[in-house]
Design a protein around this motif. Structure first.
Motif, mmCIF file in Angstrom:
data_model
loop_
_atom_site.group_PDB
_atom_site.id
_atom_site.type_symbol
_atom_site.label_atom_id
_atom_site.label_comp_id
_atom_site.label_asym_id
_atom_site.label_seq_id
_atom_site.Cartn_x
_atom_site.Cartn_y
_atom_site.Cartn_z
ATOM 1 N N PHE A 1 -1.521 3.824 -4.829
ATOM 2 C CA PHE A 1 -0.619 2.966 -5.588
ATOM 3 C C PHE A 1 -0.480 1.630 -4.866
ATOM 4 O O PHE A 1 -0.204 1.596 -3.669
ATOM 5 C CB PHE A 1 0.750 3.649 -5.688
ATOM 6 C CG PHE A 1 1.709 3.024 -6.656
ATOM 7 C CD1 PHE A 1 1.803 3.485 -7.963
ATOM 8 C CD2 PHE A 1 2.540 1.986 -6.257
ATOM 9 C CE1 PHE A 1 2.696 2.922 -8.854
ATOM 10 C CE2 PHE A 1 3.427 1.413 -7.139
ATOM 11 C CZ PHE A 1 3.518 1.888 -8.440
ATOM 12 N N ASN A 2 -0.681 0.538 -5.588
ATOM 13 C CA ASN A 2 -0.477 -0.806 -5.030
ATOM 14 C C ASN A 2 0.623 -1.486 -5.829
ATOM 15 O O ASN A 2 0.447 -1.817 -7.001
ATOM 16 C CB ASN A 2 -1.764 -1.634 -5.100
ATOM 17 C CG ASN A 2 -1.606 -3.003 -4.438
ATOM 18 O OD1 ASN A 2 -0.511 -3.403 -4.063
ATOM 19 N ND2 ASN A 2 -2.704 -3.727 -4.299
ATOM 20 N N GLY B 1 1.417 -2.095 5.980
ATOM 21 C CA GLY B 1 0.920 -1.915 4.621
ATOM 22 C C GLY B 1 1.243 -3.010 3.649
ATOM 23 O O GLY B 1 1.032 -2.851 2.440
ATOM 24 N N ALA B 2 1.760 -4.139 4.124
ATOM 25 C CA ALA B 2 2.025 -5.298 3.266
ATOM 26 C C ALA B 2 1.649 -6.557 4.030
ATOM 27 O O ALA B 2 1.792 -6.621 5.251
ATOM 28 C CB ALA B 2 3.498 -5.346 2.842
ATOM 29 N N PHE B 3 1.189 -7.560 3.314
ATOM 30 C CA PHE B 3 0.747 -8.785 3.983
ATOM 31 C C PHE B 3 1.908 -9.599 4.538
ATOM 32 O O PHE B 3 1.718 -10.385 5.473
ATOM 33 C CB PHE B 3 -0.104 -9.620 3.030
ATOM 34 C CG PHE B 3 -1.379 -8.939 2.600
ATOM 35 C CD1 PHE B 3 -1.937 -7.914 3.361
ATOM 36 C CD2 PHE B 3 -2.021 -9.313 1.428
ATOM 37 C CE1 PHE B 3 -3.099 -7.278 2.978
ATOM 38 C CE2 PHE B 3 -3.202 -8.688 1.031
ATOM 39 C CZ PHE B 3 -3.741 -7.665 1.794
ATOM 40 N N ALA C 1 0.853 -1.190 0.000
ATOM 41 C CA ALA C 1 0.000 0.000 0.000
ATOM 42 C C ALA C 1 0.887 1.237 0.000
ATOM 43 O O ALA C 1 1.654 1.459 0.948
ATOM 44 C CB ALA C 1 -0.911 -0.006 1.224
ATOM 45 N N GLU C 2 0.764 2.042 -1.052
ATOM 46 C CA GLU C 2 1.663 3.170 -1.233
ATOM 47 C C GLU C 2 0.903 4.391 -1.759
ATOM 48 O O GLU C 2 -0.260 4.297 -2.173
ATOM 49 C CB GLU C 2 2.773 2.819 -2.234
ATOM 50 C CG GLU C 2 3.495 1.510 -1.929
ATOM 51 C CD GLU C 2 4.706 1.274 -2.821
ATOM 52 O OE1 GLU C 2 5.189 2.242 -3.459
ATOM 53 O OE2 GLU C 2 5.160 0.120 -2.896
ATOM 54 N N ALA D 1 6.928 6.265 -6.421
ATOM 55 C CA ALA D 1 6.058 5.794 -5.344
ATOM 56 C C ALA D 1 6.830 5.765 -4.034
ATOM 57 O O ALA D 1 8.061 5.701 -4.001
ATOM 58 C CB ALA D 1 5.502 4.416 -5.665
ATOM 59 N N SER D 2 6.071 5.806 -2.946
ATOM 60 C CA SER D 2 6.636 5.976 -1.611
ATOM 61 C C SER D 2 7.279 4.723 -1.050
ATOM 62 O O SER D 2 8.063 4.796 -0.111
ATOM 63 C CB SER D 2 5.536 6.423 -0.644
ATOM 64 O OG SER D 2 4.517 5.421 -0.552
ATOM 65 N N GLY D 3 6.968 3.573 -1.617
ATOM 66 C CA GLY D 3 7.260 2.328 -0.929
ATOM 67 C C GLY D 3 6.149 2.043 0.075
ATOM 68 O O GLY D 3 5.296 2.896 0.366
ATOM 69 N N THR D 4 6.136 0.847 0.611
ATOM 70 C CA THR D 4 5.081 0.423 1.534
ATOM 71 C C THR D 4 4.930 1.397 2.686
ATOM 72 O O THR D 4 5.909 1.798 3.315
ATOM 73 C CB THR D 4 5.393 -0.970 2.086
ATOM 74 O OG1 THR D 4 5.527 -1.884 1.007
ATOM 75 C CG2 THR D 4 4.282 -1.447 3.009
#
Length: 393
Positions: free
Chosen positions: A212-213, A335-337, A181-182, A322-325
């Motif tokens: 952004f994903n 923000g990541a599984f 998630a970004e 993009a920001s990264g997670t």
């Protein structure tokens, strides 16, 4: 003529006015804004043919002063009655990729995320961060051509992977498919080769922000990333929302950036470093499983752009970084599984089923909002994707 009215609680009021690209009944795509659940054709509203095009690039390339003037004009026009022929119900239109993405760079700007992955991947190391992490925004170049608009199906990638217990790598569909998630930041006006963008000038170059994903195949990534970093584990698809929120709309969302220690080098230092108070939600098969807060990010958008260009790299209209997670300090803000399930060792229950990583048919939807003027909230649309079976492997 119609006056478009919206609820005071709408995420898409006059304080937002995001930009997107739409078509209706098979017509050619054109640039629009959104007010409530109404899509407004901008070429028709403003009489400016720069908006009668299938992307925002031509408009963005006209520069900061034009962005300011157009935003004020849209607000003035939509505060009164406008021709019915420029208005379309959101449910009746097809939304497209809003920009022609030129180049794409993904950063790694969350200290919480980087620390979590360090603990997962390097448990023997007492410091979860790499030695350079607090000195520069780490990033990698991705594939602009595989950035897709919300709603596009995501085919499970195949590739090489090798589990720690395996003697040799094997080939097949990823079994550890994940999200990140970004927020994505879109460059409106670029810079010439050899001319870095100072942190204080970033806002004159950054047009807007998108959800952004960065879909990630963790098993493919783990086998390939040493020594040159992510490649096939990341390059198969990234999803963005169809609505670009102008940075001009996010002035009320600005917050002081976190304190940075050690002090960054002068090219990364700003007099008043700022971040954004954006709250994200990640829904997995219809159930919200985490709420990452962007305000926790260590490296700011201005610092990322300054670092991206400090070596003299040029930028172009439509570049996206993009920001990264985005991860916060708690489990319910990861923000990541791979973080949420701690590498798959702590399964989560989603819509009555147990999950560690994504299975075929799973759907992930990212949404977000930020403070607007007068206590309002600003929405970012959604970045939605459903996992489709691998086509080979």
């Amino acid at each position: 003529m119609t006056v478009v009215t919206v609820s005071a609680h709408s995420l898409y009021g006059l304080d937002n006015l995001p930009y997107g690209v739409y078509s209706v009944d098979g017509s050619a795509p054109r640039v629009a804004t959104r007010l409530g659940d109404t899509v407004v054709d901008l070429a028709g509203l403003l009489g400016d043919e720069v908006f009668a095009r299938p992307s925002l690039n031509a408009f963005m390339g006209q520069g900061y002063e034009k962005w300011v003037r157009v935003r004020a004009e849209i607000r003035d026009r939509l505060a009164q009655a406008v021709p019915d022929e420029v208005l379309f119900p959101l449910a009746d239109v097809t939304l497209h990729l809003p920009v022609e993405v030129a180049d794409y760079v993904d950063f790694y700007a969350s200290e919480h995320h980087a620390s979590n992955l360090g603990r997962l991947f390097r448990p023997e190391n007492p410091d979860p961060l790499t030695p350079n992490w607090k000195h520069l925004p780490i990033g990698y170049h991705g594939r602009a051509g595989t950035i897709v608009v919300s709603g596009t199906g995501i085919v499970r990638p195949s590739g090489q992977r090798r589990a720690p217990s395996d003697d040799a790598p094997s080939f097949g569909p990823s079994t550890r498919l994940d999200i990140e998630a970004e927020l994505g930041f879109i460059v409106g006006t670029g810079s010439a080769l050899g001319e870095p963008i100072p942190v204080e000038e970033a806002e004159r170059h950054l047009f807007g922000v998108v959800l952004f994903n960065d879909w990630s195949a963790r098993d493919i990534q783990a086998w390939e990333y040493v020594p040159l970093g992510p490649n096939l584990g990341k390059s198969f698809a990234s999803t963005i929302a169809p609505w670009v929120v102008p940075l001009l709309a996010l002035q009320e969302a600005k917050v002081p950036a976190p304190q940075q220690h050690p002090q960054p080098l002068p090219y990364l230092a700003a007099e008043e470093p700022w971040g954004l108070d954006v709250d994200l939600e990640v829904a997995w098969n219809g159930e919200v499983v985490t709420r990452p807060p962007y305000r926790e990010m260590y490296w700011s958008p201005a610092q990322m752009l300054a670092h991206l260009t400090v070596n003299g790299a040029s930028t172009r209209t439509g570049d996206l970084f993009a920001s990264g997670t985005i991860s916060g300090p708690g489990k319910d803000t990861r923000g990541a599984f791979i973080e949420l399930t701690w590498g798959g060792t702590e399964p989560v229950h989603v819509a009555g089923e147990t999950r560690t990583f994504l299975e075929d048919g799973d759907e992930v939807v990212l949404t977000a909002s930020a403070p607007g003027a007068g206590g309002s909230r600003i929405g970012f649309g959604e970045a939605r994707g459903r996992i489709l079976p691998a086509t080979r492997g």
